[in-house]
Design a protein around this motif. Sequence first.
Motif, short mmCIF file in Angstrom:
data_model
loop_
_atom_site.label_atom_id
_atom_site.label_comp_id
_atom_site.label_asym_id
_atom_site.label_seq_id
_atom_site.Cartn_x
_atom_site.Cartn_y
_atom_site.Cartn_z
N PRO A 23 0.67 -1.12 -0.01
CA PRO A 23 -0.11 0.03 -0.02
C PRO A 23 0.79 1.49 -0.10
O PRO A 23 1.68 1.07 0.44
N ASN A 24 0.19 2.27 -0.60
CA ASN A 24 0.94 3.69 -0.61
C ASN A 24 0.60 4.22 0.72
O ASN A 24 -0.33 3.69 1.46
N ASN A 25 1.19 5.22 0.93
CA ASN A 25 1.00 6.08 2.22
C ASN A 25 -0.62 6.24 2.53
O ASN A 25 -1.19 6.23 3.65
N ARG A 26 -1.23 6.84 1.45
CA ARG A 26 -2.88 7.07 1.59
C ARG A 26 -3.47 6.08 2.07
O ARG A 26 -4.20 6.09 2.83
N GLU A 27 -3.22 4.77 1.26
CA GLU A 27 -4.10 3.47 1.66
C GLU A 27 -3.69 3.05 3.13
O GLU A 27 -4.45 2.43 3.65
N LEU A 28 -2.32 3.14 3.33
CA LEU A 28 -2.02 2.72 4.72
C LEU A 28 -2.70 3.52 5.81
O LEU A 28 -3.28 3.00 7.09
N GLN A 62 -5.47 12.62 13.79
CA GLN A 62 -4.55 12.16 12.70
C GLN A 62 -3.24 12.23 12.71
O GLN A 62 -2.53 11.85 11.88
N GLU A 63 -3.01 13.37 13.71
CA GLU A 63 -1.36 13.34 14.15
C GLU A 63 -0.71 11.62 14.35
O GLU A 63 0.35 11.66 13.87
N ALA A 64 -1.73 11.16 15.31
CA ALA A 64 -1.37 9.87 15.51
C ALA A 64 -0.89 8.80 14.33
O ALA A 64 0.16 8.26 14.12
N ILE A 65 -2.03 9.09 13.38
CA ILE A 65 -2.18 8.27 12.19
C ILE A 65 -0.79 8.88 11.36
O ILE A 65 -0.27 7.77 10.71
N GLU A 66 -0.60 10.03 11.11
CA GLU A 66 0.75 10.60 10.37
C GLU A 66 2.15 9.85 11.06
O GLU A 66 2.88 9.55 10.28
N LEU A 67 1.89 9.95 12.42
CA LEU A 67 3.28 9.51 13.00
C LEU A 67 3.38 7.93 12.81
O LEU A 67 4.53 7.59 12.34
N ILE A 68 2.46 7.01 12.82
CA ILE A 68 2.57 5.80 12.45
C ILE A 68 2.89 5.56 11.07
O ILE A 68 3.93 4.49 10.99
N VAL A 69 2.49 6.14 10.19
CA VAL A 69 2.61 6.07 8.81
C VAL A 69 4.15 6.55 8.29
O VAL A 69 4.92 5.89 7.95
N ARG A 117 6.61 6.50 10.57
CA ARG A 117 7.72 5.58 11.33
C ARG A 117 7.67 4.14 10.72
O ARG A 117 8.85 3.60 10.86
N CYS A 118 6.54 3.98 10.13
CA CYS A 118 6.51 2.61 9.67
C CYS A 118 7.12 2.53 7.98
O CYS A 118 7.25 1.64 7.45
N SER A 119 7.51 3.71 7.51
CA SER A 119 7.73 4.09 6.05
C SER A 119 6.88 3.21 4.95
O SER A 119 7.50 2.46 4.24
N GLY A 120 5.60 3.19 5.18
CA GLY A 120 4.75 2.47 4.32
C GLY A 120 4.68 0.87 4.18
O GLY A 120 4.16 0.16 3.68
N ASN A 121 5.33 0.51 5.66
CA ASN A 121 5.30 -1.21 5.79
C ASN A 121 4.05 -1.38 6.52
O ASN A 121 3.96 -1.11 7.95
N LEU A 122 3.19 -1.95 5.88
CA LEU A 122 1.90 -2.52 6.56
C LEU A 122 2.17 -3.34 7.66
O LEU A 122 1.67 -3.51 8.87
N SER A 123 3.24 -4.20 7.61
CA SER A 123 3.45 -5.15 8.75
C SER A 123 3.92 -4.54 9.95
O SER A 123 3.62 -4.74 11.18
N MET A 124 4.67 -3.45 9.75
CA MET A 124 5.21 -2.51 11.01
C MET A 124 3.90 -1.94 11.43
O MET A 124 3.74 -1.80 12.56
N ALA A 125 3.16 -1.65 10.58
CA ALA A 125 1.91 -0.70 10.99
C ALA A 125 1.05 -1.38 11.96
O ALA A 125 0.58 -0.97 13.03
#
Length: 178
Positions: A134-139, A156-163, A165-173
């Motif tokens: 997934p891209n960042n928007r999909e994540l 939204q700040e929490a969502i942005e921070l997770i995205v 920190r995870c660099s687009g990696n869904l498993s990490m998210a």
Amino acid sequence: FLQGKPNNKPLVWIICSDEIFLKRKLNEAIKKNFYPKTKFSQIIHMPQQNFDWDHCLIEAKNLSLFSEKKVFDIRLSSNKLGIKGSKALIEWCENLSNLSDFILNISSVDYSSKKSNWFSTLDKYGLIINIPSPNNRELKKWLEKTLTLSNIPFTQEAIELIVERCSGNLSMAAQELQ
């Protein structure tokens, strides 16, 4: 596509993705939806360089004493099968009526893998499922939906921070959410 009738299922499933989380979820969905009433035994193999593909084929030919069906879950760390692995998968596909079903988990498929004999054979006999990362928007959408369904308040700040920190990696998210 996973809502078909168990009688119409493929015997070979190929899940192509770099997203371990999505591969695991799809693998679970296949087993739940296509093997629910059948008593099946699951055999998991994670072939490395010196994996005994001949033994794996023999194991796929033998009936199970304790279940009606065997489903092999083969998880490759690399799409480089080698000569023995390539031959084994081709033989498996060409003799499906005498062998167990299998789910093959591989990385995203590159050009050279797509042109290989083993991949062409899998494409002919099985169902290939490509899952893009997934891209960042999909994540972000996935995170919002998952948190909402879990009744977890978020900003939204929490969502942005997770995205971020995870660099687009869904498993990490997914791990961060847990």
